[in-house]
Design a protein around this motif. Structure first.
Motif, mmCIF file in Angstrom:
data_model
loop_
_atom_site.group_PDB
_atom_site.id
_atom_site.type_symbol
_atom_site.label_atom_id
_atom_site.label_comp_id
_atom_site.label_asym_id
_atom_site.label_seq_id
_atom_site.Cartn_x
_atom_site.Cartn_y
_atom_site.Cartn_z
ATOM 1 N N VAL A 1 0.862 -1.192 0.000
ATOM 2 C CA VAL A 1 0.000 0.000 0.000
ATOM 3 C C VAL A 1 0.894 1.237 0.000
ATOM 4 C CG1 VAL A 1 -0.219 0.126 2.523
ATOM 5 C CG2 VAL A 1 -2.090 0.956 1.097
ATOM 6 N N GLY A 2 0.344 2.350 -0.451
ATOM 7 C CA GLY A 2 1.127 3.557 -0.667
ATOM 8 C C GLY A 2 1.386 4.443 0.526
ATOM 9 N N ILE A 3 1.405 3.900 1.730
ATOM 10 C CA ILE A 3 1.801 4.681 2.903
ATOM 11 C C ILE A 3 2.836 3.883 3.696
ATOM 12 C CG2 ILE A 3 -0.432 5.881 3.027
ATOM 13 C CD1 ILE A 3 -1.112 4.142 5.459
ATOM 14 N N PRO A 4 3.585 4.557 4.583
ATOM 15 C CA PRO A 4 4.630 3.857 5.349
ATOM 16 C C PRO A 4 4.057 2.813 6.308
ATOM 17 C CG PRO A 4 4.918 6.238 5.457
ATOM 18 C CD PRO A 4 3.587 5.990 4.829
ATOM 19 N N ILE A 5 4.874 1.839 6.637
ATOM 20 C CA ILE A 5 4.500 0.797 7.592
ATOM 21 C C ILE A 5 5.526 0.787 8.714
ATOM 22 C CG2 ILE A 5 5.770 -1.069 6.446
ATOM 23 C CD1 ILE A 5 3.299 -2.864 7.049
ATOM 24 N N ARG A 6 5.046 0.511 9.925
ATOM 25 C CA ARG A 6 5.924 0.400 11.095
ATOM 26 C C ARG A 6 5.667 -0.963 11.734
ATOM 27 N NH1 ARG A 6 7.293 4.300 8.744
ATOM 28 N NH2 ARG A 6 7.449 6.427 9.482
ATOM 29 N N THR A 7 6.737 -1.657 12.083
ATOM 30 C CA THR A 7 6.609 -2.968 12.711
ATOM 31 C C THR A 7 6.983 -2.891 14.180
ATOM 32 O OG1 THR A 7 8.874 -3.552 12.127
ATOM 33 C CG2 THR A 7 7.148 -4.179 10.562
ATOM 34 N N THR A 8 6.699 -3.950 14.895
ATOM 35 C CA THR A 8 7.138 -4.101 16.280
ATOM 36 C C THR A 8 8.228 -5.174 16.284
ATOM 37 O OG1 THR A 8 5.513 -5.822 16.749
ATOM 38 C CG2 THR A 8 4.837 -3.535 17.148
ATOM 39 N N ALA A 9 8.815 -5.395 17.434
ATOM 40 C CA ALA A 9 9.859 -6.423 17.530
ATOM 41 C C ALA A 9 9.314 -7.797 17.146
ATOM 42 C CB ALA A 9 10.432 -6.455 18.941
ATOM 43 N N SER A 10 8.058 -8.071 17.455
ATOM 44 C CA SER A 10 7.492 -9.393 17.163
ATOM 45 C C SER A 10 7.028 -9.533 15.715
ATOM 46 C CB SER A 10 6.333 -9.695 18.107
ATOM 47 O OG SER A 10 5.246 -8.830 17.854
ATOM 48 N N THR A 11 6.926 -8.418 14.995
ATOM 49 C CA THR A 11 6.472 -8.492 13.597
ATOM 50 C C THR A 11 7.528 -8.018 12.610
ATOM 51 O OG1 THR A 11 5.443 -6.298 13.740
ATOM 52 C CG2 THR A 11 4.037 -8.223 14.195
ATOM 53 N N ASP A 12 8.704 -7.681 13.106
ATOM 54 C CA ASP A 12 9.775 -7.201 12.234
ATOM 55 C C ASP A 12 10.179 -8.263 11.218
ATOM 56 O OD1 ASP A 12 11.813 -5.460 11.305
ATOM 57 O OD2 ASP A 12 13.264 -6.601 12.489
ATOM 58 N N ARG A 13 10.255 -9.514 11.680
ATOM 59 C CA ARG A 13 10.662 -10.611 10.796
ATOM 60 C C ARG A 13 9.931 -11.868 11.245
ATOM 61 N NH1 ARG A 13 16.044 -12.149 8.056
ATOM 62 N NH2 ARG A 13 16.029 -14.409 8.154
ATOM 63 N N LEU A 14 9.095 -12.406 10.372
ATOM 64 C CA LEU A 14 8.372 -13.642 10.667
ATOM 65 C C LEU A 14 9.183 -14.800 10.109
ATOM 66 C CD1 LEU A 14 4.799 -12.449 9.635
ATOM 67 C CD2 LEU A 14 5.901 -12.270 11.871
ATOM 68 N N ASP A 15 9.685 -15.658 10.999
ATOM 69 C CA ASP A 15 10.572 -16.750 10.594
ATOM 70 C C ASP A 15 9.923 -18.127 10.642
ATOM 71 O OD1 ASP A 15 12.957 -15.261 10.120
ATOM 72 O OD2 ASP A 15 13.195 -15.049 12.281
ATOM 73 N N GLN B 1 1.469 12.332 9.772
ATOM 74 C CA GLN B 1 1.527 11.443 8.615
ATOM 75 C C GLN B 1 0.741 10.169 8.915
ATOM 76 O OE1 GLN B 1 5.481 10.002 7.794
ATOM 77 N NE2 GLN B 1 4.937 9.351 5.738
ATOM 78 N N ARG B 2 0.013 9.671 7.905
ATOM 79 C CA ARG B 2 -0.696 8.404 8.055
ATOM 80 C C ARG B 2 0.288 7.259 7.907
ATOM 81 N NH1 ARG B 2 -6.015 8.090 4.803
ATOM 82 N NH2 ARG B 2 -4.594 7.117 3.351
ATOM 83 N N VAL B 3 0.244 6.315 8.842
ATOM 84 C CA VAL B 3 1.115 5.146 8.799
ATOM 85 C C VAL B 3 0.318 3.907 9.190
ATOM 86 C CG1 VAL B 3 3.232 6.426 9.331
ATOM 87 C CG2 VAL B 3 1.912 5.414 11.181
ATOM 88 N N LEU B 4 0.791 2.775 8.737
ATOM 89 C CA LEU B 4 0.248 1.486 9.162
ATOM 90 C C LEU B 4 1.189 0.898 10.200
ATOM 91 C CD1 LEU B 4 -0.888 -0.336 5.908
ATOM 92 C CD2 LEU B 4 -2.313 0.299 7.848
ATOM 93 N N ARG B 5 0.624 0.439 11.294
ATOM 94 C CA ARG B 5 1.417 -0.268 12.302
ATOM 95 C C ARG B 5 0.955 -1.716 12.286
ATOM 96 N NH1 ARG B 5 4.383 3.359 14.811
ATOM 97 N NH2 ARG B 5 3.585 5.437 15.149
ATOM 98 N N VAL B 6 1.903 -2.621 12.335
ATOM 99 C CA VAL B 6 1.556 -4.041 12.330
ATOM 100 C C VAL B 6 1.957 -4.653 13.668
ATOM 101 C CG1 VAL B 6 3.686 -4.680 11.114
ATOM 102 C CG2 VAL B 6 1.757 -6.233 11.093
ATOM 103 N N HIS B 7 0.981 -5.349 14.263
ATOM 104 C CA HIS B 7 1.149 -5.990 15.569
ATOM 105 C C HIS B 7 0.733 -7.451 15.466
ATOM 106 C CE1 HIS B 7 1.231 -1.980 17.485
ATOM 107 N NE2 HIS B 7 0.276 -1.682 16.637
ATOM 108 N N ARG B 8 1.143 -8.238 16.437
ATOM 109 C CA ARG B 8 0.618 -9.593 16.585
ATOM 110 C C ARG B 8 -0.810 -9.478 17.111
ATOM 111 N NH1 ARG B 8 3.434 -14.112 14.680
ATOM 112 N NH2 ARG B 8 5.609 -13.570 14.717
ATOM 113 N N PHE B 9 -1.674 -10.386 16.679
ATOM 114 C CA PHE B 9 -3.045 -10.413 17.158
ATOM 115 C C PHE B 9 -3.059 -10.925 18.590
ATOM 116 C CE2 PHE B 9 -7.152 -12.451 17.788
ATOM 117 C CZ PHE B 9 -8.011 -11.454 17.371
ATOM 118 N N LYS B 10 -3.804 -10.226 19.456
ATOM 119 C CA LYS B 10 -3.985 -10.666 20.833
ATOM 120 C C LYS B 10 -5.426 -11.118 21.000
ATOM 121 C CE LYS B 10 -0.808 -7.195 22.648
ATOM 122 N NZ LYS B 10 -0.702 -6.006 23.478
ATOM 123 N N SER B 11 -5.725 -11.754 22.082
ATOM 124 C CA SER B 11 -7.101 -12.176 22.352
ATOM 125 C C SER B 11 -8.004 -10.951 22.439
ATOM 126 C CB SER B 11 -7.167 -12.969 23.642
ATOM 127 O OG SER B 11 -6.908 -12.104 24.734
#
Length: 157
Positions: A107-121, A138-148
């Motif tokens: 997608v055409g906006i920046p993305i930010r990861t967390t330590a748990s989503t930086d690299r999925l191995d 600025q609009r950004v996407l943040r990606v997190h692990r899904f929690k309950s």
């Protein structure tokens, strides 16, 4: 009888030698094809999120997704890792199959990861949440692990 056995072994060795590179290519294509399909769907969902929802500081606009990293099998080369990153203000996903990196625009906006989503191995299913927020205007996407659901009520999912 011995000649037949020797001939059979020679023919089998030749067949294996000829088909091994084709099998390797087919296995890599299966892994990359699986990732391409998933990331195409993810890109479409994130584009819809960015186009239809407002970015807030609280991150009320979000999409929960499952991404499956194919394991290494006889018919699939497997994906060794998946990373999300920003390139020139655009969100991209990069994955590796048999030491070859592939990158796809999300997608055409920046993305930010967390330590748990930086690299999925790990192969298997990864449950992620993409949150549309505002950071420094600025609009950004943040990606997190899904929690309950209970944990998600208290913070970003």
């Amino acid at each position: 009888m011995i000649y037949r056995l020797v001939l059979a072994v020679a023919v089998m060795t030749a067949l294996v030698g000829v088909t091994a590179p084709a099998l390797s290519t087919a296995r890599a294509d299966a892994a990359s094809g699986s990732m391409e399909r998933q990331l195409d769907e993810l890109g479409a969902e994130l584009t819809t999120l960015v186009e239809t929802d407002d970015a807030t500081v609280n991150g009320d606009a979000r999409r929960a997704v499952e991404i499956r990293l194919p394991p290494r099998t006889y018919t699939n080369a497997g994906v060794s890792h998946l990373q999300f990153a920003e390139r020139a203000g655009v969100s991209v996903a990069t994955w590796t199959v048999e030491s070859r990196k592939r990158t796809e625009r999300l997608v055409g906006i920046p993305i930010r990861t967390t330590a748990s989503t930086d690299r999925l191995d790990e192969p298997g299913t990864h449950r992620l949440v993409f949150v549309l927020t505002r950071s420094d205007g600025q609009r950004v996407l943040r990606v997190h692990r899904f929690k309950s659901e209970a944990a998600a009520r208290g913070s970003h999912a």
